[in-house]
Design a protein around this motif. Structure first.
Motif, PDB file in Angstrom:
ATOM      1  N   ASP A  12      34.789  46.143  24.984  1.00  0.00           N
ATOM      2  CA  ASP A  12      35.813  46.129  23.946  1.00  0.00           C
ATOM      3  C   ASP A  12      36.242  44.680  23.727  1.00  0.00           C
ATOM      4  O   ASP A  12      35.774  43.780  24.435  1.00  0.00           O
ATOM      5  N   PRO A  13      37.089  44.429  22.737  1.00  0.00           N
ATOM      6  CA  PRO A  13      37.496  43.038  22.479  1.00  0.00           C
ATOM      7  C   PRO A  13      38.121  42.339  23.683  1.00  0.00           C
ATOM      8  O   PRO A  13      37.887  41.145  23.900  1.00  0.00           O
ATOM      9  N   ALA A  14      38.892  43.067  24.489  1.00  0.00           N
ATOM     10  CA  ALA A  14      39.518  42.450  25.657  1.00  0.00           C
ATOM     11  C   ALA A  14      38.457  41.987  26.661  1.00  0.00           C
ATOM     12  O   ALA A  14      38.575  40.897  27.237  1.00  0.00           O
ATOM     13  N   LEU A  15      37.422  42.800  26.876  1.00  0.00           N
ATOM     14  CA  LEU A  15      36.357  42.393  27.788  1.00  0.00           C
ATOM     15  C   LEU A  15      35.587  41.210  27.222  1.00  0.00           C
ATOM     16  O   LEU A  15      35.321  40.237  27.937  1.00  0.00           O
ATOM     17  N   VAL A  64      31.647  43.649  36.396  1.00  0.00           N
ATOM     18  CA  VAL A  64      32.813  42.816  36.080  1.00  0.00           C
ATOM     19  C   VAL A  64      33.944  43.139  37.052  1.00  0.00           C
ATOM     20  O   VAL A  64      34.141  44.293  37.431  1.00  0.00           O
ATOM     21  N   GLY A  65      34.663  42.080  37.470  1.00  0.00           N
ATOM     22  CA  GLY A  65      35.831  42.235  38.331  1.00  0.00           C
ATOM     23  C   GLY A  65      37.079  41.856  37.557  1.00  0.00           C
ATOM     24  O   GLY A  65      37.133  40.790  36.947  1.00  0.00           O
ATOM     25  N   ARG A  66      38.061  42.760  37.612  1.00  0.00           N
ATOM     26  CA  ARG A  66      39.330  42.518  36.906  1.00  0.00           C
ATOM     27  C   ARG A  66      40.486  42.612  37.875  1.00  0.00           C
ATOM     28  O   ARG A  66      40.442  43.381  38.842  1.00  0.00           O
ATOM     29  N   ASP A  67      41.528  41.839  37.575  1.00  0.00           N
ATOM     30  CA  ASP A  67      42.732  41.904  38.400  1.00  0.00           C
ATOM     31  C   ASP A  67      43.590  43.090  37.972  1.00  0.00           C
ATOM     32  O   ASP A  67      43.217  43.848  37.065  1.00  0.00           O
ATOM     33  N   GLY A  68      44.727  43.256  38.589  1.00  0.00           N
ATOM     34  CA  GLY A  68      45.609  44.384  38.309  1.00  0.00           C
ATOM     35  C   GLY A  68      46.128  44.419  36.884  1.00  0.00           C
ATOM     36  O   GLY A  68      46.515  45.485  36.388  1.00  0.00           O
ATOM     37  N   ASP A  69      46.119  43.286  36.206  1.00  0.00           N
ATOM     38  CA  ASP A  69      46.557  43.221  34.811  1.00  0.00           C
ATOM     39  C   ASP A  69      45.390  43.357  33.836  1.00  0.00           C
ATOM     40  O   ASP A  69      45.572  43.212  32.627  1.00  0.00           O
ATOM     41  N   GLY A  70      44.183  43.578  34.369  1.00  0.00           N
ATOM     42  CA  GLY A  70      43.019  43.755  33.513  1.00  0.00           C
ATOM     43  C   GLY A  70      42.305  42.477  33.127  1.00  0.00           C
ATOM     44  O   GLY A  70      41.334  42.518  32.373  1.00  0.00           O
ATOM     45  N   ARG A  71      42.769  41.331  33.655  1.00  0.00           N
ATOM     46  CA  ARG A  71      42.107  40.059  33.328  1.00  0.00           C
ATOM     47  C   ARG A  71      40.781  39.954  34.073  1.00  0.00           C
ATOM     48  O   ARG A  71      40.687  40.276  35.255  1.00  0.00           O
ATOM     49  N   VAL A  72      39.763  39.457  33.366  1.00  0.00           N
ATOM     50  CA  VAL A  72      38.436  39.274  33.949  1.00  0.00           C
ATOM     51  C   VAL A  72      38.463  38.058  34.872  1.00  0.00           C
ATOM     52  O   VAL A  72      38.782  36.957  34.438  1.00  0.00           O
ATOM     53  N   GLY A  73      38.115  38.284  36.147  1.00  0.00           N
ATOM     54  CA  GLY A  73      38.117  37.203  37.120  1.00  0.00           C
ATOM     55  C   GLY A  73      36.744  36.879  37.677  1.00  0.00           C
ATOM     56  O   GLY A  73      36.551  35.822  38.278  1.00  0.00           O
ATOM     57  N   ALA A  74      35.783  37.788  37.476  1.00  0.00           N
ATOM     58  CA  ALA A  74      34.426  37.579  37.989  1.00  0.00           C
ATOM     59  C   ALA A  74      33.474  38.476  37.214  1.00  0.00           C
ATOM     60  O   ALA A  74      33.873  39.540  36.724  1.00  0.00           O
ATOM     61  N   ALA A  75      32.223  38.032  37.108  1.00  0.00           N
ATOM     62  CA  ALA A  75      31.229  38.847  36.390  1.00  0.00           C
ATOM     63  C   ALA A  75      29.834  38.391  36.773  1.00  0.00           C
ATOM     64  O   ALA A  75      29.623  37.249  37.188  1.00  0.00           O
ATOM     65  N   ALA A  76      28.896  39.312  36.617  1.00  0.00           N
ATOM     66  CA  ALA A  76      27.471  39.014  36.795  1.00  0.00           C
ATOM     67  C   ALA A  76      26.683  40.015  35.965  1.00  0.00           C
ATOM     68  O   ALA A  76      27.095  41.171  35.814  1.00  0.00           O
TER      69      ALA A  76
END
Length: 174
Positions: A12-15, A64-76
């Protein structure tokens, strides 16, 4: 900070924005993920579009790794091989952790999530990845269970007079 890892998240746009931000921030912090700083979101976006198109076509998958607020912090990304004799392993590529999270075990968690995801794929026995020399990445990946299986000296030209080795790492999943 704890991240929650998802395999094949809904795009989605957020991702999309989160991935562009992560890729830009990691690249500008010196991350070896296809760019040399400085880069902008506009530099990164076309490359992300290629990754997302490959996902839509079923050639690539995302962890994808997201924090508790949904922010992307890691990906592969995981890419399937098209050659019939190499379909038993996948490539891990564009592996990135936000600079603010580095040194906290997030990279190790990401690589464990990548391995877990690959184990769910039918017929996949191993993960290969390439990394750029000069960053110590091969030591990090070795600490995650990968073994160096190939090295091409000076194959990556970061800048005139700054050539780096292209290192291939392998993680057997069996």
């Amino acid at each position: 900070m704890t991240l929650t890892f998802t395999f094949d998240p809904a795009v989605d746009p957020a991702l999309r924005d989160g991935l562009v931000d992560l890729w830009t921030d990691a690249s500008n912090a010196g991350g070896a993920i296809g760019f040399v700083p400085p880069v902008t979101r506009e530099d990164i976006r076309p490359e992300l579009v290629k990754h997302l198109a490959a996902m839509a076509e079923g050639r690539t998958r995302l962890v994808v790794g997201r924090d508790g607020d949904g922010r992307v912090g890691a990906a592969a990304f995981l890419a399937f091989n098209t050659h019939r004799l190499q379909r038993h392993w996948v490539w891990a590529y564009t592996v990135m952790v936000h600079p603010g999270l580095q040194g906290r075990g997030v990279g190790r968690e990401l690589m464990a999530a990548v391995a877990d995801a690959a184990r769910t794929l039918d017929g996949i026995d191993a993960i290969r990845l390439g990394c750029r020399g000069g960053h110590g990445l091969e030591r990090f990946y070795a600490s995650c269970g990968y073994k160096e299986v190939g090295r091409v000296p000076a194959a990556i030209r970061v800048a005139p007079g700054d050539d780096r080795d292209d290192i291939t790492m392998l993680l057997p999943l069996l």
